[in-house]
Design a protein around this motif. Structure first.
Motif, PDB file in Angstrom:
ATOM      1  N   LYS A  38      10.150 -11.716  -2.079  1.00 19.79           N
ATOM      2  CA  LYS A  38       9.231 -10.177  -2.183  1.00 19.79           C
ATOM      3  C   LYS A  38       8.514 -10.462  -3.310  1.00 19.79           C
ATOM      4  N   PRO A  42       1.949  -5.459  -4.638  1.00 22.12           N
ATOM      5  CA  PRO A  42       1.233  -5.436  -3.436  1.00 22.12           C
ATOM      6  C   PRO A  42       0.365  -6.941  -3.415  1.00 22.12           C
ATOM      7  N   LYS A  45      -2.620 -10.437   2.424  1.00 22.11           N
ATOM      8  CA  LYS A  45      -1.636 -10.919   3.860  1.00 22.11           C
ATOM      9  C   LYS A  45      -1.438 -12.210   3.815  1.00 22.11           C
ATOM     10  N   THR A 111      -1.468 -14.453   8.292  1.00 22.11           N
ATOM     11  CA  THR A 111      -1.468 -13.182   7.689  1.00 22.11           C
ATOM     12  C   THR A 111       0.073 -13.696   7.700  1.00 22.11           C
ATOM     13  N   GLU A 113       3.193 -10.496   6.341  1.00 21.78           N
ATOM     14  CA  GLU A 113       4.324  -9.437   5.664  1.00 21.78           C
ATOM     15  C   GLU A 113       5.618  -9.353   5.736  1.00 21.78           C
ATOM     16  N   LYS A 116      11.037  -5.845   6.697  1.00 25.01           N
ATOM     17  CA  LYS A 116      11.390  -4.636   5.827  1.00 25.01           C
ATOM     18  C   LYS A 116      12.921  -4.577   6.365  1.00 25.01           C
TER      19      LYS A 116
END
Length: 164
Positions: A38, A42, A45, A111, A113, A116
């Motif tokens: 990670k 930021p 995408k 993309t 992401e 979580k």
């Protein structure tokens, strides 16, 4: 009694690697492992960051992602990370294998992401609503200390002399 293999006496079954119409018996695994990391800040995408082994090139990571995962890759940048060493509290050194960081830009329309993995912590106000806390305070205030002790005696029974 064990079976002893004498050369030429017992049959040795040898399968050809491939013949037409036969099921595929081989699985080919890649020689490398790739870890998704990670990013700290930021990113767009279509950006993914990987930790890859030191001997892997940008062409290898591109082929790896396209052939194994069918992910179109537009661009790959590689950053070398040298030996990572740390000294612990006892004074001994611990070394980690060198690795590279691959900055991958995915193909058009793709993309990514980062999932979580850890649930975000909830505030105490969400866990204990204000109304429930006020109701508990009112219940405690209504009971006097004598009523609380009588309540304990009724729950435990009157046969205990150490409560009086």
């Amino acid at each position: 009694m064990s079976r002893i293999r004498i050369p030429g006496k017992l049959p040795f079954l040898r399968f050809p690697p491939f013949y037409k119409g036969a099921p595929q018996r081989r699985l080919f695994f890649p020689d490398w492992y790739v870890t998704v990391v990670k990013p700290e800040e930021p990113m767009p995408k279509n950006y993914v960051k990987f930790n890859i082994p030191h001997d892997m090139t940008k062409y290898d990571i591109k082929e790896y992602l396209e052939k194994i995962y069918s992910i179109p890759v537009a661009h790959v940048r590689i950053a070398n990370v040298s030996w990572v060493s740390q000294k612990d509290e006892y004074g001994s050194w611990h070394f980690r294998e060198p690795f590279k960081i691959a900055h991958v830009t995915l193909g058009e329309g793709q993309t990514f992401e980062f999932p979580k993995l850890i649930a975000e912590e909830k505030d105490d106000s969400e866990l204990f609503p204000l109304e429930a806390a006020e109701k508990a305070r009112e219940t405690i205030a209504r009971l006097s200390p004598k009523e609380q002790s009588d309540d304990i005696r009724t729950k435990l029974g009157t046969g205990n002399s150490w409560l009086s």
